[in-house]
Design a protein around this motif. Sequence first.
Motif, mmCIF file in Angstrom:
data_model
loop_
_atom_site.group_PDB
_atom_site.id
_atom_site.type_symbol
_atom_site.label_atom_id
_atom_site.label_comp_id
_atom_site.label_asym_id
_atom_site.label_seq_id
_atom_site.Cartn_x
_atom_site.Cartn_y
_atom_site.Cartn_z
ATOM 1 N N LYS A 132 19.246 -13.547 20.751
ATOM 2 C CA LYS A 132 19.820 -14.200 21.796
ATOM 3 C C LYS A 132 19.789 -15.761 21.556
ATOM 4 O O LYS A 132 18.855 -16.118 21.140
ATOM 5 N N VAL A 133 20.974 -16.206 21.944
ATOM 6 C CA VAL A 133 21.038 -17.674 21.527
ATOM 7 C C VAL A 133 21.280 -18.545 22.595
ATOM 8 O O VAL A 133 21.981 -18.240 23.469
ATOM 9 N N HIS A 134 20.158 -19.491 22.610
ATOM 10 C CA HIS A 134 20.333 -20.632 23.608
ATOM 11 C C HIS A 134 20.676 -21.763 22.952
ATOM 12 O O HIS A 134 20.098 -22.545 22.197
ATOM 13 N N LEU A 135 22.127 -22.164 23.058
ATOM 14 C CA LEU A 135 22.746 -23.080 22.707
ATOM 15 C C LEU A 135 22.746 -24.716 23.209
ATOM 16 O O LEU A 135 23.126 -24.640 24.339
ATOM 17 N N GLY A 136 22.334 -25.609 22.643
ATOM 18 C CA GLY A 136 22.519 -26.876 23.108
ATOM 19 C C GLY A 136 23.683 -27.600 22.145
ATOM 20 O O GLY A 136 23.522 -27.568 20.863
ATOM 21 N N VAL A 137 24.516 -28.327 23.008
ATOM 22 C CA VAL A 137 25.526 -28.976 22.163
ATOM 23 C C VAL A 137 25.361 -30.666 22.832
ATOM 24 O O VAL A 137 25.657 -30.696 24.103
ATOM 25 N N ILE A 138 25.378 -31.513 21.983
ATOM 26 C CA ILE A 138 25.562 -32.876 22.304
ATOM 27 C C ILE A 138 26.702 -33.468 21.746
ATOM 28 O O ILE A 138 26.649 -33.598 20.373
ATOM 29 N N SER A 139 27.500 -33.696 22.538
ATOM 30 C CA SER A 139 28.943 -34.210 22.144
ATOM 31 C C SER A 139 29.769 -34.763 23.404
ATOM 32 O O SER A 139 29.369 -34.461 24.484
ATOM 33 N N ASP A 140 30.640 -35.677 23.082
ATOM 34 C CA ASP A 140 31.468 -35.751 24.149
ATOM 35 C C ASP A 140 32.754 -34.924 24.408
ATOM 36 O O ASP A 140 33.569 -35.054 25.343
ATOM 37 N N SER A 141 32.684 -34.079 23.640
ATOM 38 C CA SER A 141 33.865 -32.898 23.758
ATOM 39 C C SER A 141 33.414 -31.935 24.575
ATOM 40 O O SER A 141 32.190 -31.237 24.084
ATOM 41 N N ALA A 142 33.903 -31.334 25.635
ATOM 42 C CA ALA A 142 33.632 -30.197 26.332
ATOM 43 C C ALA A 142 34.004 -29.037 25.719
ATOM 44 O O ALA A 142 33.559 -27.978 25.921
ATOM 45 N N LEU A 143 35.100 -29.058 24.978
ATOM 46 C CA LEU A 143 35.839 -27.741 24.528
ATOM 47 C C LEU A 143 35.070 -26.929 23.569
ATOM 48 O O LEU A 143 35.191 -25.671 23.831
ATOM 49 N N LEU A 144 34.343 -27.454 22.894
ATOM 50 C CA LEU A 144 33.594 -26.797 21.674
ATOM 51 C C LEU A 144 32.516 -26.032 22.214
ATOM 52 O O LEU A 144 32.587 -24.576 21.911
ATOM 53 N N GLY A 145 31.788 -26.749 23.152
ATOM 54 C CA GLY A 145 30.944 -25.893 23.854
ATOM 55 C C GLY A 145 31.337 -24.544 24.894
ATOM 56 O O GLY A 145 30.799 -23.583 24.743
ATOM 57 N N MET A 146 32.579 -24.933 25.314
ATOM 58 C CA MET A 146 33.146 -24.129 25.953
ATOM 59 C C MET A 146 33.663 -22.666 25.285
ATOM 60 O O MET A 146 33.510 -21.552 25.798
ATOM 61 N N GLU A 147 34.347 -23.181 23.979
ATOM 62 C CA GLU A 147 34.717 -22.072 23.192
ATOM 63 C C GLU A 147 33.626 -21.112 22.767
ATOM 64 O O GLU A 147 33.608 -19.849 22.705
ATOM 65 N N LEU A 148 32.553 -21.724 22.464
ATOM 66 C CA LEU A 148 31.409 -20.987 21.792
ATOM 67 C C LEU A 148 30.760 -19.997 22.717
ATOM 68 O O LEU A 148 30.372 -19.026 22.700
ATOM 69 N N SER A 149 30.553 -20.771 24.123
ATOM 70 C CA SER A 149 30.305 -19.648 25.138
ATOM 71 C C SER A 149 31.354 -18.440 25.255
ATOM 72 O O SER A 149 30.741 -17.655 26.239
ATOM 73 N N CYS A 150 32.395 -18.424 24.905
ATOM 74 C CA CYS A 150 33.441 -17.435 25.159
ATOM 75 C C CYS A 150 33.129 -16.336 24.045
ATOM 76 O O CYS A 150 33.651 -15.298 24.313
ATOM 77 N N SER A 151 32.525 -16.556 23.061
ATOM 78 C CA SER A 151 32.337 -15.582 21.944
ATOM 79 C C SER A 151 31.895 -14.137 22.221
ATOM 80 O O SER A 151 31.046 -13.910 22.914
ATOM 81 N N ASP A 152 32.864 -13.304 21.733
ATOM 82 C CA ASP A 152 32.223 -11.986 21.892
ATOM 83 C C ASP A 152 31.470 -11.483 20.711
ATOM 84 O O ASP A 152 31.190 -10.347 20.575
#
Length: 371
Positions: free
Chosen positions: A210-230
């Motif tokens: 189980k991965v609990h991911l924190g993203v420190i960035s001004d880009s929202a896209l990268l965190g969104m894409e990673l949250s979609c991963s199958d």
Amino acid sequence: MTDIIFHKSSKYIEDDIDYYASDTRDKHGAVKPSKNIKSYSLDSFNFDNQSELPSLFYPFPKHSLDRVYLGISFPLYANNWGAEFLRYLMYIIKKDGAVIFPVYAERQGVEKNYWSRSILEVAFQSRQKWWGMSNIWAENDGVMSMRIGKKEPKVRNSTFTYFIDKKLPSLFENNDKDLIESEISNQVENMRLSAVIEKIILDHHGRNKKVHLGVISDSALLGMELSCSDYMNIKNVEVYSDNRVDSPMYREYLPKSIPSDYKQILTDINNFDLNKLHNVILIDEKYFDEKMSAELIDKSLSALTEDGFIILVNRHIDNDYKSKHHSHTVGTQLKEGYDIPHYSDLIFKELQEENENRATAVQVIHKKENV
């Protein structure tokens, strides 16, 4: 016959076309492109389809192309973004057309997060039309083709879906050139970084943890894409940002039903608290100066769980932490004396150079080795 080919940039055109046109590899002409094949580039912002080397994001009409080739330089990764890109290509080819692209042997595919035959067939195989044969064909060594099957490919969760179906057509309609370039640049970086980060997490935490991911960035896209991963077991993603302008605008890119819990936290990056449950924290240094980057690394190490690690991308300073380096192109861990194989001789040399100097590499810093 309308044949087109996609390249990473103009630098790779000859290398890409030769891969399919050479008699050495393709003795029977199974995938040899037509002589008037037209080239499109990932880094082009030219949308005049009658000119030389337009953008591959040119708005092709539905069912308008006979064959679409992906050059060996084109960074097509085996993740949700890559699957949605292939699904889009199935939309623009004719009903009897084909998408033709390189695939890697199983071990090499996993090593670089690239497509192999087995991964491709799991994602896309269907009975072709009313025939009994598969819609996925092995054309020759290292090349497969995909045709429109009897059933539509599954829509995968990805930010690319909204971008290609909704956002980009709207921008073309309004002829907003600056915003078109900005959105395409964001998606191209998102394509690469999401695959590289996914590969790194899989290497260090595996597929089931189980991965609990924190993203420190001004880009929202990268965190969104990673949250979609199958392909990873992402339980939640929290993006920490003080970009109050772009962040709300990008909410529409996030699919309605994703396998993880996504949260955008708008905060003062100079003074904020990190969730203590994160076992991976991603820091995109592009958005922070050297002093702030150093402070964020220190704060993240303190907040991580004992088995956690930091991933630094777009690095601009060196640090003294014990760490591992991964390729910013394919995500593979860099090791002294080991050359990462690639079909493209040009990219193979670039990977050798990255392994030698490590300046552009993605840095992975484990808490247990530094605290």
